[in-house]
Scaffold this motif. Structure first.
Motif, mmCIF file in Angstrom:
data_model
loop_
_atom_site.group_PDB
_atom_site.id
_atom_site.type_symbol
_atom_site.label_atom_id
_atom_site.label_comp_id
_atom_site.label_asym_id
_atom_site.label_seq_id
_atom_site.Cartn_x
_atom_site.Cartn_y
_atom_site.Cartn_z
ATOM 1 N N TRP A 126 20.907 33.827 54.071
ATOM 2 C CA TRP A 126 20.980 35.291 54.108
ATOM 3 C C TRP A 126 21.175 35.855 52.701
ATOM 4 C CZ3 TRP A 126 25.045 38.528 52.686
ATOM 5 C CH2 TRP A 126 24.796 39.882 52.910
ATOM 6 N N LEU A 127 22.027 35.203 51.908
ATOM 7 C CA LEU A 127 22.298 35.667 50.551
ATOM 8 C C LEU A 127 21.031 35.610 49.690
ATOM 9 C CD1 LEU A 127 24.641 36.778 48.946
ATOM 10 C CD2 LEU A 127 25.219 34.449 48.282
ATOM 11 N N ASP A 128 20.217 34.593 49.883
ATOM 12 C CA ASP A 128 18.941 34.515 49.158
ATOM 13 C C ASP A 128 18.062 35.724 49.480
ATOM 14 O OD1 ASP A 128 19.677 32.128 47.995
ATOM 15 O OD2 ASP A 128 18.530 30.884 49.400
ATOM 16 N N THR A 129 18.034 36.131 50.730
ATOM 17 C CA THR A 129 17.271 37.317 51.124
ATOM 18 C C THR A 129 17.873 38.572 50.491
ATOM 19 O OG1 THR A 129 16.667 36.288 53.216
ATOM 20 C CG2 THR A 129 16.489 38.682 53.107
ATOM 21 N N ALA A 130 19.196 38.681 50.512
ATOM 22 C CA ALA A 130 19.876 39.846 49.935
ATOM 23 C C ALA A 130 19.611 39.953 48.438
ATOM 24 C CB ALA A 130 21.375 39.770 50.209
ATOM 25 N N ARG A 152 28.979 29.734 47.648
ATOM 26 C CA ARG A 152 27.593 29.774 47.185
ATOM 27 C C ARG A 152 27.472 30.387 45.787
ATOM 28 N NH1 ARG A 152 22.546 29.036 49.655
ATOM 29 N NH2 ARG A 152 20.966 29.638 48.158
ATOM 30 N N VAL A 153 28.127 31.540 45.599
ATOM 31 C CA VAL A 153 28.019 32.253 44.323
ATOM 32 C C VAL A 153 28.592 31.417 43.181
ATOM 33 C CG1 VAL A 153 28.912 34.258 43.060
ATOM 34 C CG2 VAL A 153 27.906 34.552 45.323
ATOM 35 N N LEU A 154 29.678 30.727 43.435
ATOM 36 C CA LEU A 154 30.303 29.913 42.387
ATOM 37 C C LEU A 154 29.652 28.541 42.225
ATOM 38 C CD1 LEU A 154 34.089 30.704 42.953
ATOM 39 C CD2 LEU A 154 32.522 31.695 41.270
ATOM 40 N N GLY A 155 28.743 28.190 43.123
ATOM 41 C CA GLY A 155 28.132 26.865 43.066
ATOM 42 C C GLY A 155 29.156 25.775 43.362
ATOM 43 N N ALA A 156 30.179 26.132 44.123
ATOM 44 C CA ALA A 156 31.250 25.187 44.449
ATOM 45 C C ALA A 156 30.810 24.298 45.614
ATOM 46 C CB ALA A 156 32.520 25.944 44.824
ATOM 47 N N PRO A 157 31.411 23.130 45.738
ATOM 48 C CA PRO A 157 31.099 22.287 46.897
ATOM 49 C C PRO A 157 31.663 22.925 48.168
ATOM 50 C CG PRO A 157 32.893 21.342 45.628
ATOM 51 C CD PRO A 157 32.394 22.513 44.841
ATOM 52 N N GLY A 179 18.878 35.738 42.043
ATOM 53 C CA GLY A 179 19.744 34.723 42.623
ATOM 54 C C GLY A 179 20.946 34.351 41.789
ATOM 55 N N ARG A 180 21.137 34.985 40.642
ATOM 56 C CA ARG A 180 22.310 34.708 39.800
ATOM 57 C C ARG A 180 23.308 35.824 40.042
ATOM 58 N NH1 ARG A 180 24.538 35.647 34.738
ATOM 59 N NH2 ARG A 180 25.503 33.810 33.843
ATOM 60 N N TRP A 181 24.428 35.484 40.657
ATOM 61 C CA TRP A 181 25.390 36.477 41.099
ATOM 62 C C TRP A 181 26.633 36.479 40.215
ATOM 63 C CZ3 TRP A 181 23.910 39.756 44.823
ATOM 64 C CH2 TRP A 181 22.941 39.339 45.733
ATOM 65 N N ASN A 182 27.250 37.647 40.110
ATOM 66 C CA ASN A 182 28.596 37.795 39.559
ATOM 67 C C ASN A 182 29.502 38.177 40.717
ATOM 68 O OD1 ASN A 182 27.935 37.356 36.786
ATOM 69 N ND2 ASN A 182 26.992 39.382 36.793
ATOM 70 N N LEU A 183 30.762 37.794 40.635
ATOM 71 C CA LEU A 183 31.680 37.916 41.753
ATOM 72 C C LEU A 183 32.908 38.723 41.368
ATOM 73 C CD1 LEU A 183 32.582 36.812 44.600
ATOM 74 C CD2 LEU A 183 33.500 34.848 43.368
ATOM 75 N N ARG A 184 33.289 39.634 42.255
ATOM 76 C CA ARG A 184 34.539 40.389 42.115
ATOM 77 C C ARG A 184 35.262 40.266 43.451
ATOM 78 N NH1 ARG A 184 35.306 46.763 40.767
ATOM 79 N NH2 ARG A 184 37.515 46.595 40.297
ATOM 80 N N LEU A 185 36.444 39.658 43.458
ATOM 81 C CA LEU A 185 37.129 39.281 44.693
ATOM 82 C C LEU A 185 38.190 40.260 45.148
ATOM 83 C CD1 LEU A 185 37.760 35.519 43.946
ATOM 84 C CD2 LEU A 185 36.179 36.446 45.596
ATOM 85 N N GLY A 186 38.364 40.338 46.469
ATOM 86 C CA GLY A 186 39.529 40.849 47.160
ATOM 87 C C GLY A 186 40.078 42.199 46.788
ATOM 88 N N ASN A 187 39.234 43.180 46.597
ATOM 89 C CA ASN A 187 39.724 44.517 46.313
ATOM 90 C C ASN A 187 40.196 45.162 47.615
ATOM 91 O OD1 ASN A 187 38.815 44.455 43.531
ATOM 92 N ND2 ASN A 187 36.765 44.485 44.415
ATOM 93 N N PRO A 188 41.480 45.577 47.696
ATOM 94 C CA PRO A 188 41.943 46.211 48.936
ATOM 95 C C PRO A 188 41.293 47.577 49.126
ATOM 96 C CG PRO A 188 43.703 46.143 47.288
ATOM 97 C CD PRO A 188 42.518 45.440 46.698
ATOM 98 N N LEU A 189 41.002 47.906 50.357
ATOM 99 C CA LEU A 189 40.479 49.229 50.684
ATOM 100 C C LEU A 189 41.684 50.127 50.859
ATOM 101 C CD1 LEU A 189 37.698 48.386 53.275
ATOM 102 C CD2 LEU A 189 37.547 48.509 50.795
ATOM 103 N N ARG A 190 41.785 51.104 50.017
ATOM 104 C CA ARG A 190 42.931 52.015 50.073
ATOM 105 C C ARG A 190 42.456 53.448 50.120
ATOM 106 N NH1 ARG A 190 45.575 48.481 45.941
ATOM 107 N NH2 ARG A 190 46.957 47.186 47.157
ATOM 108 N N PRO A 191 43.138 54.253 50.922
ATOM 109 C CA PRO A 191 42.772 55.677 50.935
ATOM 110 C C PRO A 191 43.114 56.317 49.600
ATOM 111 C CG PRO A 191 44.716 55.276 52.279
ATOM 112 C CD PRO A 191 44.217 53.930 51.819
ATOM 113 N N GLU A 192 42.384 57.377 49.263
ATOM 114 C CA GLU A 192 42.675 58.133 48.051
ATOM 115 C C GLU A 192 44.038 58.791 48.183
ATOM 116 O OE1 GLU A 192 40.865 58.354 45.223
ATOM 117 O OE2 GLU A 192 39.574 56.842 46.116
ATOM 118 N N PRO A 193 44.818 58.843 47.083
ATOM 119 C CA PRO A 193 46.108 59.532 47.167
ATOM 120 C C PRO A 193 45.919 61.018 47.449
ATOM 121 C CG PRO A 193 45.768 58.527 44.981
ATOM 122 C CD PRO A 193 44.535 58.288 45.785
ATOM 123 N N ALA A 194 46.884 61.584 48.142
ATOM 124 C CA ALA A 194 46.817 63.009 48.486
ATOM 125 C C ALA A 194 46.774 63.843 47.204
ATOM 126 C CB ALA A 194 48.027 63.401 49.331
#
Length: 196
Positions: A126-130, A152-157, A179-194
């Motif tokens: 699927w990632l190849d298609t994306a 997959r992105v890191l080429g890890a086993p 097919g050469r990807w850069n990775l940004r991990l685990g950003n929390p989804l947070r609502p905008e401050p009031a």
């Protein structure tokens, strides 16, 4: 052409809280729904929206206000065969050797479902298609799918699969071309401050 994929892990539900092998039918709990609704509007616009076919991913997409999403079978979570619906403690108590093999050998599928290696291959296709699609794709997917993308992105086993924790309601972003990807991990989804 630059492709961008933002992978959103589902909000909390009973299966996640109980370390239960999800069978795809467990809905979000009230707290998970509330957090997803609070995070609505925090995601960038996208040309495409896709989801894992399970209930918690579809419901997370809805709670985030993302509209109609296309469920893709290739983005389903790891198929755990006869373990589906049971907790890890239950399975570990009745089949400790099988659980140990499953957690250490990515080619092993003692539950009669899918191996981690097979999941990584499926998600990799699927990632190849994306990677050949211009613009941003938002994908609300099971944590297993996020892990497979990271491998997959890191080429890890495939053996590195279990070394990645994917908290609920976080964004993992990849971008790249050819097919050469850069990775940004685990950003929390947070609502905008009031107030801005």
């Amino acid at each position: 052409m630059t492709s961008r994929v933002t992978l959103i892990s589902p909000a909390m539900n009973r299966s996640l809280r109980q370390a239960r092998f999800d069978d795809g039918t467990t809905s979000l709990d009230d707290g998970g729904t509330a957090l997803a609704r609070a995070a609505a509007g925090t995601l960038p616009p996208a040309a495409r929206l896709v989801v894992s076919p399970g209930a918690r991913c579809r419901e997370t997409a809805t709670a985030l206000g993302l509209g109609a999403a296309e469920p893709l079978a290739e983005l389903a979570g790891l198929r755990t065969g006869r373990w589906a619906g049971r907790t890890l403690d239950e399975v570990g108590g009745s089949e400790p050797e099988a659980v140990a093999r499953w957690l250490t050998d990515p080619d092993c599928a003692p539950h009669g479902g899918e191996s981690v290696a097979d999941l990584c291959l499926r998600v990799g296709r699927w990632l190849d298609t994306a990677s050949r699609t211009d613009g941003r794709t938002l994908a609300v997917v099971e944590p297993d799918v996020v892990r497979a993308v990271v491998v997959r992105v890191l080429g890890a086993p495939a053996a590195a699969f279990w070394r990645a924790d994917v908290p609920p309601l976080t964004a993992t972003e990849i971008s790249g071309r050819a097919g050469r990807w850069n990775l940004r991990l685990g950003n929390p989804l947070r609502p905008e401050p009031a107030g801005g």
